[in-house]
Design a protein around this motif. Structure first.
Motif, PDB file in Angstrom:
ATOM      1  N   ALA A 364       0.831  -1.206   0.000  1.00  0.00           N
ATOM      2  CA  ALA A 364       0.000   0.000   0.000  1.00  0.00           C
ATOM      3  C   ALA A 364       0.864   1.253   0.000  1.00  0.00           C
ATOM      4  O   ALA A 364       0.559   2.233  -0.691  1.00  0.00           O
ATOM      5  CB  ALA A 364      -0.930  -0.008   1.210  1.00  0.00           C
ATOM      6  N   TYR A 365       1.956   1.250   0.775  1.00  0.00           N
ATOM      7  CA  TYR A 365       2.871   2.398   0.794  1.00  0.00           C
ATOM      8  C   TYR A 365       3.440   2.657  -0.600  1.00  0.00           C
ATOM      9  O   TYR A 365       3.474   3.808  -1.059  1.00  0.00           O
ATOM     10  CB  TYR A 365       4.006   2.149   1.780  1.00  0.00           C
ATOM     11  N   LEU A 366       3.868   1.605  -1.282  1.00  0.00           N
ATOM     12  CA  LEU A 366       4.405   1.755  -2.627  1.00  0.00           C
ATOM     13  C   LEU A 366       3.371   2.366  -3.565  1.00  0.00           C
ATOM     14  O   LEU A 366       3.672   3.285  -4.345  1.00  0.00           O
ATOM     15  CB  LEU A 366       4.866   0.396  -3.159  1.00  0.00           C
ATOM     16  N   CYS A 367       2.135   1.891  -3.486  1.00  0.00           N
ATOM     17  CA  CYS A 367       1.069   2.406  -4.354  1.00  0.00           C
ATOM     18  C   CYS A 367       0.758   3.865  -4.033  1.00  0.00           C
ATOM     19  O   CYS A 367       0.587   4.689  -4.943  1.00  0.00           O
ATOM     20  CB  CYS A 367      -0.189   1.557  -4.205  1.00  0.00           C
ATOM     21  N   PHE A 368       0.688   4.212  -2.733  1.00  0.00           N
ATOM     22  CA  PHE A 368       0.377   5.579  -2.344  1.00  0.00           C
ATOM     23  C   PHE A 368       1.463   6.546  -2.804  1.00  0.00           C
ATOM     24  O   PHE A 368       1.169   7.652  -3.274  1.00  0.00           O
ATOM     25  CB  PHE A 368       0.208   5.670  -0.827  1.00  0.00           C
ATOM     26  N   VAL A 369       2.721   6.140  -2.660  1.00  0.00           N
ATOM     27  CA  VAL A 369       3.826   7.005  -3.071  1.00  0.00           C
ATOM     28  C   VAL A 369       3.787   7.241  -4.574  1.00  0.00           C
ATOM     29  O   VAL A 369       3.926   8.379  -5.044  1.00  0.00           O
ATOM     30  CB  VAL A 369       5.174   6.398  -2.638  1.00  0.00           C
ATOM     31  N   ALA A 370       3.622   6.163  -5.359  1.00  0.00           N
ATOM     32  CA  ALA A 370       3.549   6.311  -6.810  1.00  0.00           C
ATOM     33  C   ALA A 370       2.369   7.197  -7.208  1.00  0.00           C
ATOM     34  O   ALA A 370       2.486   8.068  -8.082  1.00  0.00           O
ATOM     35  CB  ALA A 370       3.430   4.935  -7.467  1.00  0.00           C
ATOM     36  N   TRP A 372       0.940   9.550  -5.372  1.00  0.00           N
ATOM     37  CA  TRP A 372       1.142  10.936  -4.974  1.00  0.00           C
ATOM     38  C   TRP A 372       2.192  11.630  -5.847  1.00  0.00           C
ATOM     39  O   TRP A 372       2.030  12.798  -6.211  1.00  0.00           O
ATOM     40  CB  TRP A 372       1.544  11.021  -3.506  1.00  0.00           C
ATOM     41  N   LEU A 373       3.280  10.933  -6.187  1.00  0.00           N
ATOM     42  CA  LEU A 373       4.298  11.539  -7.036  1.00  0.00           C
ATOM     43  C   LEU A 373       3.700  11.959  -8.381  1.00  0.00           C
ATOM     44  O   LEU A 373       4.034  13.031  -8.913  1.00  0.00           O
ATOM     45  CB  LEU A 373       5.450  10.562  -7.262  1.00  0.00           C
ATOM     46  N   TYR A 374       2.811  11.134  -8.910  1.00  0.00           N
ATOM     47  CA  TYR A 374       2.195  11.476 -10.192  1.00  0.00           C
ATOM     48  C   TYR A 374       1.188  12.607 -10.049  1.00  0.00           C
ATOM     49  O   TYR A 374       1.186  13.562 -10.839  1.00  0.00           O
ATOM     50  CB  TYR A 374       1.504  10.245 -10.789  1.00  0.00           C
ATOM     51  N   HIS A 375       0.330  12.526  -9.035  1.00  0.00           N
ATOM     52  CA  HIS A 375      -0.771  13.484  -8.913  1.00  0.00           C
ATOM     53  C   HIS A 375      -0.369  14.772  -8.193  1.00  0.00           C
ATOM     54  O   HIS A 375      -1.230  15.620  -7.938  1.00  0.00           O
ATOM     55  CB  HIS A 375      -1.960  12.843  -8.191  1.00  0.00           C
ATOM     56  N   ARG A 379       1.963  16.379 -11.944  1.00  0.00           N
ATOM     57  CA  ARG A 379       0.842  17.173 -12.439  1.00  0.00           C
ATOM     58  C   ARG A 379       1.153  18.670 -12.376  1.00  0.00           C
ATOM     59  O   ARG A 379       0.763  19.444 -13.265  1.00  0.00           O
ATOM     60  CB  ARG A 379      -0.424  16.860 -11.628  1.00  0.00           C
ATOM     61  N   LEU A 380       1.840  19.095 -11.324  1.00  0.00           N
ATOM     62  CA  LEU A 380       2.265  20.499 -11.249  1.00  0.00           C
ATOM     63  C   LEU A 380       3.243  20.820 -12.371  1.00  0.00           C
ATOM     64  O   LEU A 380       3.188  21.899 -12.976  1.00  0.00           O
ATOM     65  CB  LEU A 380       2.900  20.787  -9.893  1.00  0.00           C
TER      66      LEU A 380
END
Length: 453
Positions: A364-370, A372-375, A379-380
């Motif tokens: 879950a940590y791996l998925c959340f980090v990926a 967040w880095l994208y979004h 995205r910014l």
């Protein structure tokens, strides 16, 4: 460029309470601080931010997190020790109770209490008007917890069963992540979104609607008959109350173990409530990036197109994820590996339970980090690239008009090259590229710790 915001820039990534200092000075300490936030000069505490990320009991507990953690530890530590003794896993020395030993014990407790009271009076008088006491309370709590965490790691490293101090890592995680959340995702973010319109990087009319939506969504309350509570608190109770109550009712724990589990459960409920509030905040941030509200300013004084404070918000969320990942790796290392080897998992149900409890949080940590880095950062970055491209197209259109009106070619490099070169070199990331590399390394650390050590 004529549409920029001026030669100076005031960062909005500051606490709206006017309090200064590092993140570990953000939360209040009872007696020294009021229960709720106050601006300087606001004696009645009536000034509140236009946007509140969290409200009610959740905000109150988060603001007074040091006191809450100390109160929980004051109950959890002795009950855990007594539970271990009652279960026969540890014995306490039992000196003979004579009149002299009783008298000596009473005298020791009395002198110790007097010494603590005098120390408290001296320190409180010396630190009056400062916030250094917040640092003292934070580190006085964090250092012993870090020691207990290190000891649990040492026991796990030497192949022993989980140490008695294994939960020190949990309390240390709550203390650090709670301060980071209150400082960044509450006080600073509330100030950021309240003042973002004054920075010249949003479309005023559309941002007003977004601002009103934030006010009505974040920190919302839920009323059930005469009872009113934050929606996040209701969510935490609905999701976690039954799972937390089941071990107390079903498992054959002794009385001390059940008493120690109650304050532990209070912290768990607070975490779930905060996860709900942070999820809403992150969702609204992503909604802001997907809209056309933000306006890129290539020559903004913050040197990041006006997006630096948004990048700081993204960095703070990412840092909290890293701290969470560190705790997940710690729990996997101190408990997960031991239980995997001890049980053997002859049944598929046992293996599935272990995977959900210990391996699931790592995934879950791996998925959340990926995610967040994208979004966030990516995205910014895309938003800034689109803004820079739009400015180049505007400049192209302006040059075409000038060439047609003045009957000249685009060949005067002295006049024409400077605007193009300036726009081509305008920033397209909300933070420095070196900082982004550091963030990627931090994100990878919990995963490396989990699978390579």
């Amino acid at each position: 460029m004529s549409d920029e915001t001026g030669s100076s820039h005031v960062s909005h990534w500051e606490r709206w309470t006017d309090a200064q200092g590092p993140f570990y000075r953000s939360c209040a300490v009872l007696h020294f601080d009021s229960l709720t936030e106050r601006r300087d000069g606001d004696e009645n505490g009536t000034e509140t931010p236009a946007i509140e990320v969290t409200t009610g009991i959740v905000r109150l507990l988060l603001r007074n997190l040091p006191t809450l953690v100390l109160a929980v530890l004051a109950v959890y530590i002795p009950t855990s020790l007594l539970s271990t003794v009652a279960a026969g896993r540890m014995s306490l020395p039992s000196p003979g109770l004579t009149f002299e030993t009783i008298l000596l014990g009473i005298a020791g407790v009395g002198l110790g209490s007097l010494w603590l009271y005098l120390l408290y009076r001296i320190v409180s008088a010396s630190l009056d008007g400062t916030s250094v006491y917040r640092s003292i309370v934070f580190f006085a709590t964090a250092v012993p917890l870090a020691g207990g965490t290190a000891y649990a790691l040492y026991v796990a490293r030497t192949g022993g069963s989980p140490a008695l101090t294994v939960q020190a890592g949990f309390f240390l995680f709550i203390l650090v992540a709670g301060h980071l959340t209150y400082d960044g995702l509450v006080l600073r973010t509330e100030n950021l979104f309240t003042r973002l319109a004054s920075d010249g990087i949003v479309e005023d009319g559309e941002y007003d609607e977004f601002h009103d939506d934030l006010q009505s969504t974040l920190g919302d309350t839920l009323s059930i008959g005469p009872v009113s509570m934050p929606r996040s608190a209701a969510f935490a109770l609905a999701v976690s109350l039954v799972p937390l109550a089941l071990p107390i009712v079903v498992l054959p724990w002794n009385l001390w173990a059940k008493l120690g589990f109650i304050p532990y459960s209070v912290l768990t409920l607070l975490i779930v409530a905060l996860v709900y509030d942070v999820f809403l905040l992150v969702y609204k941030f992503m909604q802001l990036l997907r809209s056309d509200i933000l306006v890129y300013r290539p020559f903004h004084p913050d040197e990041h197109g006006g997006f630096r404070d948004l990048g700081r918000f993204a960095s703070r969320v990412n840092l909290i994820l890293v701290v969470t990942g560190g705790y997940v790796a710690y729990r996997f290392y101190t408990e997960g590996i031991y239980y995997y080897g001890a049980e053997g998992f002859a049944s598929s149900l046992g293996l599935l339970t272990w995977a959900i409890s210990y391996l699931g949080p790592v995934v879950a940590y791996l998925c959340f980090v990926a995610f967040w880095l994208y979004h966030s950062f990516w995205r910014l970055h895309v938003k800034m690239e689109e803004g820079r491209k739009k400015r180049l197209e505007e400049l192209q259109q302006r040059e075409r008009t000038d060439m047609e009106s003045q009957s000249r070619a685009f060949s005067d490099h002295t006049v024409d090259a400077a605007p193009w070169e300036s726009l081509q070199s305008a920033p397209n990331w909300p933070i420095k590229r070196q900082s982004l590399v550091g963030i990627l390394l931090l994100d990878a650390t919990p995963l490396l710790v989990t699978f390579l050590l």
